[in-house]
Design an enzyme around this catalytic site. Structure first.
Site, PDB file in Angstrom:
ATOM      1  N   TRP A 279       2.439  -8.031  -0.565  1.00 37.44           N
ATOM      2  CA  TRP A 279       3.913  -7.168  -1.059  1.00 37.44           C
ATOM      3  C   TRP A 279       5.339  -6.690  -0.212  1.00 37.44           C
ATOM      4  O   TRP A 279       4.581  -7.004   0.972  1.00 37.44           O
ATOM      5  CB  TRP A 279       3.285  -6.617  -2.480  1.00 37.44           C
ATOM      6  CG  TRP A 279       2.453  -5.145  -1.921  1.00 37.44           C
ATOM      7  CD1 TRP A 279       2.762  -4.782  -0.415  1.00 37.44           C
ATOM      8  CD2 TRP A 279       2.154  -4.197  -3.309  1.00 37.44           C
ATOM      9  NE1 TRP A 279       1.763  -3.636  -0.627  1.00 37.44           N
ATOM     10  CE2 TRP A 279       1.649  -3.243  -1.448  1.00 37.44           C
ATOM     11  CE3 TRP A 279       2.338  -4.243  -4.135  1.00 37.44           C
ATOM     12  CZ2 TRP A 279       1.002  -1.824  -2.543  1.00 37.44           C
ATOM     13  CZ3 TRP A 279       1.202  -2.772  -4.519  1.00 37.44           C
ATOM     14  CH2 TRP A 279       0.849  -2.095  -3.669  1.00 37.44           C
ATOM     15  N   GLU A 280       5.917  -6.524  -0.488  1.00 33.91           N
ATOM     16  CA  GLU A 280       6.461  -6.511   0.206  1.00 33.91           C
ATOM     17  C   GLU A 280       7.158  -7.824   1.584  1.00 33.91           C
ATOM     18  O   GLU A 280       7.568  -7.624   2.688  1.00 33.91           O
ATOM     19  CB  GLU A 280       6.323  -4.859   0.982  1.00 33.91           C
ATOM     20  CG  GLU A 280       5.689  -3.159   0.566  1.00 33.91           C
ATOM     21  CD  GLU A 280       6.754  -3.129  -0.664  1.00 33.91           C
ATOM     22  OE1 GLU A 280       7.861  -3.890  -0.943  1.00 33.91           O
ATOM     23  OE2 GLU A 280       6.323  -2.552  -1.880  1.00 33.91           O
TER      24      GLU A 280
END
Lengths: 431, 431
Positions: A279-280
């Site tokens: 994620w990110e």
């Protein structure tokens, strides 16, 4: 997804200055919950006639419930039916995931929802990256935190667990077996975990100081700090989490079958930490950000701001005999990093595939060089305080880093230098 | 646990030639289930007055239910209460695990259970290893199987998924984005997975042939095959499963957030495959078996049986220009393996910690050399059939192996050569 240029969420301007936002967003962490009386979403969408791609994206603020008073956010009489305030923001489902089960991952629908523009038109990407850069650093720290608790659990286990004997003869002859800390391979696993964790923690602390220095009144210091934070962000995100996932696995391995069982906790850390590579911005995206953007950004200033103090440190310690076991490999690593950087930039200009094919290994190489710098600095301090058990152990950790972790840079260099052909010439239909 | 010398299960001989077995066993896969009408356990225990350690272990056959007819195993009238036949074998619980949820992992109690001795007294370890060696090979194949299905899933995903553009310009200009196979880093991840899987499959096939040859009427062939199977067993177990866990992670990474979600399947493979590094002897134990036992066993014959055909192959291909990109690194790898083997044996004689500290990296080095041999042999065949897309792809895979996977041996060698000091001199109380 990674490619924000193709988002289809729309925001239609209204006469009163608000917008009507319609679209679906997936993988929205805590998109829906009942822990607060309202949820305010920051939503990226495109207004009619906006440019194609990421340049046409604008940010909007869209609350789940519309307050009756915009100033205070007051939702009105708490006993009345909140559906009257409903802004067309609904959760269409939440993902079943491998881990992070305390974090709902939602599919969010925005259906003609009233939104307020945040910032100017078409500045959505820039605004989003303010949040994203913080999240990337936070994700690196999340990885480090889970790696550390995994280490502490497996160490506690190793101290209790008795299996086999020291190969040089029983350590605890009165017990039926020695504890597993006598086994070189168990020590190797624990030291790999401990030393990577401590190195990352040192780099995290430096990054934290830089985050403060970014707000310095001295413009030179602020610029210096901003450059290094820009450079370190993809490394803290990708290298910390890559290493953290390996550490969680290593710590599970120390515990054998118990590591795989829910009762002992480490299997949860193993599952939870795995999201941090994704994620990110996946770690592959981080590597591209580093190799394709951060090292050339600001006319290469980011990198120069790192290289100046680094080469100065190496120079200072060149003739200190006790430092040579740390300083020499650091020097080799830095020289290698400079060569690889030039190679990627030079070849990458002619063929971006060359740069992209080497980016992940380059990011890992870079991460290792930064950790090497941290460990050399730690060693420098520890040498001065020799005889103190705490500092002697730090010296032992630094030694382990340079003997058993840092050598991976040699292989990484070979892989980067091998270029893009083996990756790109493989016939796509034969995968 | 790994250390069988300290087991406390007891078997008391009875006048009728049977034994009464009492003790607790943990981590018993399928120790209890209702898929068959009876379950027959092979149990290791010690008879009174047996030697200490593993030399005193004997194997017993202990059924859950006692048959009324020992010849046929008949449990009597199916409608009568089976409790009358109960042999004191009970499942005290099953573990909650991270994965392999279709496989019950039981705590088994044997309470004065009637058992029959299998083989002679004190031959339990030898008999157990007949089963164990098969299980180790099977575990390697389990890893490979899960890595392959993870690859197939992530490939199918990658073919569908559109994000971003080829860095050299749009591949599918009519679509809003190219599919992710245009990205060098995605191709790298898929090729790492595919090429390791195919290399392991080739080595598995060779091992399968050797397992047949072990039963050859020609004693020389049987001895040759047995030697190589003994040598390959820890490598198939440890290297296949180490690589398989990495592959499952890499394939999850290809899929981004979807890889982490239950819906798409790969997260299950990621959890399931993790046990393969642990059970049937952890991979650390495999590495010690290889470095501490298999390479010196039979006066070093195991290794010689490998090195003869390997060096012959290298010699044969030395002057074939098309083979040099494969043959040269293979040659370097084999030379490195020989040097590292001598180093471990020589240093290990003086200090077993040196050998044990390098064992895991040595096992991985060895695994890579065997895969390099497989890929060089595949390349040899593929070169002859150039122009056929299937064989051209094999050549591409071989190329990828030597450019992007095999270079890790350089780092492994450096870590092994660094010896035991950084591992063993770290103060135990400072972990």
């Amino acid at each position: 997804g990674t490619d924000l240029g193709i988002i289809s969420s729309k925001a239609i301007p209204q006469d009163d200055g608000t917008y009507r936002v319609t679209g679906t967003k997936i993988f929205i962490t805590y998109g829906e919950h009942d822990m607060t009386e309202n949820i305010v979403h920051l939503v990226l969408a495109k207004t009619p006639g906006s440019p194609e791609g990421t340049k046409g994206i604008t940010m909007f603020l869209v609350p789940k419930y519309l307050p009756i008073d915009l100033e205070s956010g007051d939702l009105g009489n708490a006993s009345h039916d909140l559906m009257e305030n409903h802004n067309g923001v609904t959760c269409a489902g939440s993902e079943e995931k491998m881990g992070i089960h305390a974090s709902p991952t939602c599919v969010m629908n925005f259906d003609n929802s009233i939104g307020w523009r945040v910032g100017d038109l078409h500045t959505g990407m820039k605004l989003m990256f303010q949040m994203m850069n913080q999240e990337r650093l936070a994700t690196g720290i999340m990885g480090l935190g889970l790696a550390e608790i995994a280490y502490q659990n497996s160490l506690a286990w190793a101290k209790d667990r008795r299996q086999g004997r020291d190969l040089k003869g029983p350590k605890d002859p009165n017990e039926s077996a020695d504890n597993i800390l006598v086994h070189p391979d168990v020590r190797r696993m624990l030291l790999e975990s401990k030393v990577n964790n401590e190195g990352c923690r040192a780099l995290a602390a430096w990054t934290g100081i830089l985050l403060d220095q970014m707000h310095s009144d001295d413009p030179e210091e602020a610029e210096y700090a901003s450059s290094l934070v820009a450079l370190f962000t993809p490394i803290v995100k990708a290298h910390f989490t890559d290493v953290a996932c390996e550490t969680a696995s290593t710590c599970m391995q120390v515990m054998g079958g118990a590591g795989y069982c829910t009762e002992y906790g480490v299997e949860q850390f193993y599952r939870d930490v795995r999201i941090s590579k994704i994620w990110e911005g996946t770690n592959g995206v981080q590597a591209l950000d580093l190799a394709g953007r951060k090292i050339t950004q600001n006319m290469g200033k980011n990198l120069r701001h790192l290289m100046w103090p680094l080469t100065e440190f190496i120079e200072e310690n060149r003739d200190i005999p006790e430092m040579s076991e740390f300083n020499k490999p650091l020097h080799q690593g830095v020289r290698g990093l400079q060569q690889l950087t030039l190679l990627l930039i030079a070849e990458g200009q002619a063929n971006p595939h060359f740069l992209a094919a080497g980016a992940t290994d380059y990011c890992r190489y870079f991460g290792n060089v930064l950790l090497a710098y941290m460990w050399a600095k730690i060693a420098k301090t520890a040498i001065k305080k020799k005889g103190d058990p705490f500092y002697d152990a730090k010296l032992g950790s630094a030694r382990f880093f340079f003997k058993r972790i840092f050598p991976e840079t040699v292989s990484l260099a070979a892989k980067i230098q091998s270029g893009h052909k083996s990756v790109m010439e493989f016939p796509t239909e034969m995968f």
